[in-house]
Design a protein around this motif. Structure first.
Motif, PDB file in Angstrom:
ATOM      1  N   UNK A 146       0.824  -1.214   0.000  1.00  0.00           N
ATOM      2  CA  UNK A 146       0.000   0.000   0.000  1.00  0.00           C
ATOM      3  C   UNK A 146       0.853   1.257   0.000  1.00  0.00           C
ATOM      4  N   UNK A 147       0.306   2.297  -0.620  1.00  0.00           N
ATOM      5  CA  UNK A 147       1.043   3.553  -0.733  1.00  0.00           C
ATOM      6  C   UNK A 147       1.372   4.124   0.641  1.00  0.00           C
ATOM      7  N   UNK A 148       0.467   3.986   1.607  1.00  0.00           N
ATOM      8  CA  UNK A 148       0.700   4.602   2.917  1.00  0.00           C
ATOM      9  C   UNK A 148       1.752   3.865   3.734  1.00  0.00           C
ATOM     10  N   UNK A 149       2.166   2.624   3.285  1.00  0.00           N
ATOM     11  CA  UNK A 149       3.217   1.897   3.989  1.00  0.00           C
ATOM     12  C   UNK A 149       4.599   2.165   3.421  1.00  0.00           C
ATOM     13  N   UNK A 150       4.675   2.820   2.259  1.00  0.00           N
ATOM     14  CA  UNK A 150       5.966   3.086   1.655  1.00  0.00           C
ATOM     15  C   UNK A 150       6.719   4.162   2.437  1.00  0.00           C
ATOM     16  N   UNK A 151       8.037   4.093   2.355  1.00  0.00           N
ATOM     17  CA  UNK A 151       8.860   5.091   3.045  1.00  0.00           C
ATOM     18  C   UNK A 151       8.667   6.450   2.382  1.00  0.00           C
ATOM     19  N   UNK A 152       8.263   7.465   3.130  1.00  0.00           N
ATOM     20  CA  UNK A 152       8.014   8.776   2.517  1.00  0.00           C
ATOM     21  C   UNK A 152       9.322   9.436   2.084  1.00  0.00           C
ATOM     22  N   UNK A 153       9.260  10.189   1.009  1.00  0.00           N
ATOM     23  CA  UNK A 153      10.435  10.939   0.561  1.00  0.00           C
ATOM     24  C   UNK A 153      10.632  12.145   1.474  1.00  0.00           C
ATOM     25  N   UNK A 154      11.873  12.452   1.764  1.00  0.00           N
ATOM     26  CA  UNK A 154      12.224  13.532   2.685  1.00  0.00           C
ATOM     27  C   UNK A 154      12.809  14.686   1.879  1.00  0.00           C
ATOM     28  N   UNK A 155      12.350  15.872   2.164  1.00  0.00           N
ATOM     29  CA  UNK A 155      12.873  17.076   1.525  1.00  0.00           C
ATOM     30  C   UNK A 155      13.626  17.884   2.563  1.00  0.00           C
ATOM     31  N   UNK A 156      14.843  18.244   2.230  1.00  0.00           N
ATOM     32  CA  UNK A 156      15.701  19.033   3.118  1.00  0.00           C
ATOM     33  C   UNK A 156      15.992  20.356   2.431  1.00  0.00           C
ATOM     34  N   UNK A 157      15.686  21.457   3.115  1.00  0.00           N
ATOM     35  CA  UNK A 157      15.936  22.797   2.578  1.00  0.00           C
ATOM     36  C   UNK A 157      16.762  23.581   3.582  1.00  0.00           C
ATOM     37  N   UNK A 158      17.856  24.153   3.103  1.00  0.00           N
ATOM     38  CA  UNK A 158      18.730  24.974   3.948  1.00  0.00           C
ATOM     39  C   UNK A 158      18.901  26.336   3.288  1.00  0.00           C
ATOM     40  N   UNK A 159      18.834  27.370   4.101  1.00  0.00           N
ATOM     41  CA  UNK A 159      18.993  28.732   3.606  1.00  0.00           C
ATOM     42  C   UNK A 159      19.971  29.471   4.512  1.00  0.00           C
ATOM     43  N   UNK A 160      20.937  30.156   3.912  1.00  0.00           N
ATOM     44  CA  UNK A 160      21.937  30.916   4.664  1.00  0.00           C
ATOM     45  C   UNK A 160      21.815  32.385   4.297  1.00  0.00           C
ATOM     46  N   UNK A 161      21.774  33.234   5.321  1.00  0.00           N
ATOM     47  CA  UNK A 161      21.698  34.680   5.145  1.00  0.00           C
ATOM     48  C   UNK A 161      22.911  35.287   5.848  1.00  0.00           C
ATOM     49  N   UNK A 162      23.818  35.892   5.063  1.00  0.00           N
ATOM     50  CA  UNK A 162      25.038  36.446   5.655  1.00  0.00           C
ATOM     51  C   UNK A 162      24.750  37.665   6.514  1.00  0.00           C
ATOM     52  N   UNK A 163      23.594  38.332   6.312  1.00  0.00           N
ATOM     53  CA  UNK A 163      23.263  39.500   7.128  1.00  0.00           C
ATOM     54  C   UNK A 163      23.059  39.109   8.581  1.00  0.00           C
ATOM     55  N   UNK A 164      22.388  37.975   8.826  1.00  0.00           N
ATOM     56  CA  UNK A 164      22.162  37.492  10.189  1.00  0.00           C
ATOM     57  C   UNK A 164      23.130  36.387  10.589  1.00  0.00           C
ATOM     58  N   UNK A 165      23.921  35.889   9.632  1.00  0.00           N
ATOM     59  CA  UNK A 165      24.885  34.790   9.878  1.00  0.00           C
ATOM     60  C   UNK A 165      24.185  33.569  10.456  1.00  0.00           C
ATOM     61  N   UNK A 166      22.978  33.289   9.964  1.00  0.00           N
ATOM     62  CA  UNK A 166      22.209  32.155  10.449  1.00  0.00           C
ATOM     63  C   UNK A 166      21.861  31.232   9.295  1.00  0.00           C
ATOM     64  N   UNK A 167      21.761  29.942   9.619  1.00  0.00           N
ATOM     65  CA  UNK A 167      21.257  28.940   8.696  1.00  0.00           C
ATOM     66  C   UNK A 167      19.810  28.623   9.080  1.00  0.00           C
ATOM     67  N   UNK A 168      18.907  28.648   8.106  1.00  0.00           N
ATOM     68  CA  UNK A 168      17.507  28.291   8.314  1.00  0.00           C
ATOM     69  C   UNK A 168      17.291  26.923   7.655  1.00  0.00           C
ATOM     70  N   UNK A 169      16.945  25.934   8.457  1.00  0.00           N
ATOM     71  CA  UNK A 169      16.845  24.563   7.972  1.00  0.00           C
ATOM     72  C   UNK A 169      15.430  24.037   8.135  1.00  0.00           C
ATOM     73  N   UNK A 170      15.026  23.213   7.165  1.00  0.00           N
ATOM     74  CA  UNK A 170      13.694  22.619   7.206  1.00  0.00           C
ATOM     75  C   UNK A 170      13.747  21.213   6.625  1.00  0.00           C
TER      76      UNK A 170
END
Length: 323
Positions: free
Chosen positions: A20-44
């Motif tokens: 079944x589709x609901x038993x399959x391993x879900x695909x994972x999306x990783x998003x990283x954003x870096x802003x040099x003004x704040x020197x922070x990494x925003x991760x999701x």
């Protein structure tokens, strides 16, 4: 595979039953954003579950020393959304559901603060609906009422204001009914917009053709007048200008695009006396998944007018991985 007794007969292959589709391993999306003004990494990190009926998301920030801040876990579905703050140990809940055709109920609740609101929206006609919103716990006698129609909307809300009693010299909270409204419509070759809120009236007119956009506006009773002007010189070049007569504030921006993936912008802001120029790789307003290699990048150079030596070069990078 079933082998036949007759060697001249065809081989019959029994297909494997798909899980079944609901038993399959879900695909994972990783998003990283870096802003040099704040020197922070925003991760999701996010993934869809239950056959894409819901989404799980983990978001956090970290600096160049690895310190993690603002971690949050979210569960997002069509009718229920929950955002849980791991540091504050607090959850924000939002739910919405349709109890009848054209009748929608939504609610929001802050678990730690024990406050929230309930909203009911009813469709009265095509493009026209009535919305009632009550805070929980409610201190007002009447809910906030908003009537939306094709030419704008009108809102009524009961607020408290303090009146000083002469005899006891004390401030007493008294109810006050505030009105806000927005009206818009076609006028000549443009769109007229009137917005009233907190005893202030803002009038705005927008004229637009294939090459030129002209938007004058005035606020009353302050009589603050401003206008913005946009001129397109071709499919790739555009100039924007804004001037405020009340404060003599102005700004100008020039934009040159190469397709949808590359953009050059330069401008000046008189309020902070700053000139700047930036280059975008990837659609500025789009998502990272639509950009080449699923990466967006902006490089900006800021040039202060009063101190050119304090110029700054800032970088913003956003990258997405699909696992």
């Amino acid at each position: 595979m079933v082998r036949p007794s007759n060697p001249n007969s065809e081989v019959v292959v029994t297909p494997r039953e798909e899980e079944p589709q609901w038993l399959r391993r879900p695909s994972i999306r990783v998003t990283s954003e870096f802003d040099s003004d704040s020197s922070l990494f925003f991760n999701k990190l996010s993934c869809k579950i239950f056959d894409s009926l819901a989404k799980l998301k983990l978001s956090f920030q970290n600096n160049n020393k690895g310190h993690v801040s603002d971690p949050q876990i979210s569960f997002i579905s069509k009718h229920l959304t929950c955002h849980y703050d791991l540091h504050q140990h607090n959850a924000l809940l939002n739910t919405s559901f349709e109890i009848a055709p054209g009748l929608l109920v939504s609610a929001a609740h802050d678990v730690k603060a024990q406050v929230g609101q309930v909203t009911m929206r009813a469709d009265l006609a095509p493009g026209c609906n009535l919305e009632l919103t009550s805070p929980v716990p409610s201190a007002a006698a009447f809910p906030r009422t908003t009537l939306r129609f094709p030419y704008g909307e009108v809102s009524l809300e009961e607020n408290e204001y303090h009146v000083e009693e002469e005899e006891e010299n004390e401030n007493v909270a008294a109810p006050k009914l505030s009105v806000s409204a927005i009206f818009k419509g076609q006028l000549l070759n443009g769109i007229f917009n009137a917005q009233y809120m907190d005893d202030d009236l803002n009038l705005r007119y927008s004229y637009k053709d294939e090459q030129t956009t002209f938007i004058p506006s005035i606020s009353m009773p302050s009589n603050a007048l401003s206008f913005s002007f946009k001129r397109r010189f071709g499919p790739s070049d555009k100039l924007s200008y804004l001037y405020n007569f009340d404060t003599n504030y102005w700004c100008a921006v020039y934009k040159h695009t190469v397709g949808k993936e590359y953009k050059f912008k330069a401008g000046y802001d008189s309020e902070v006396r700053l000139g700047w120029a930036s280059i975008w790789i990837g659609d500025e307003t789009g998502k990272a998944k639509t950009a080449p290699m699923k990466m967006k990048m902006q490089v900006m150079l800021q040039l202060p007018q009063d101190d050119i030596r304090s110029s700054a070069l800032m970088v913003r990078v956003k990258k997405r991985w699909d696992i």
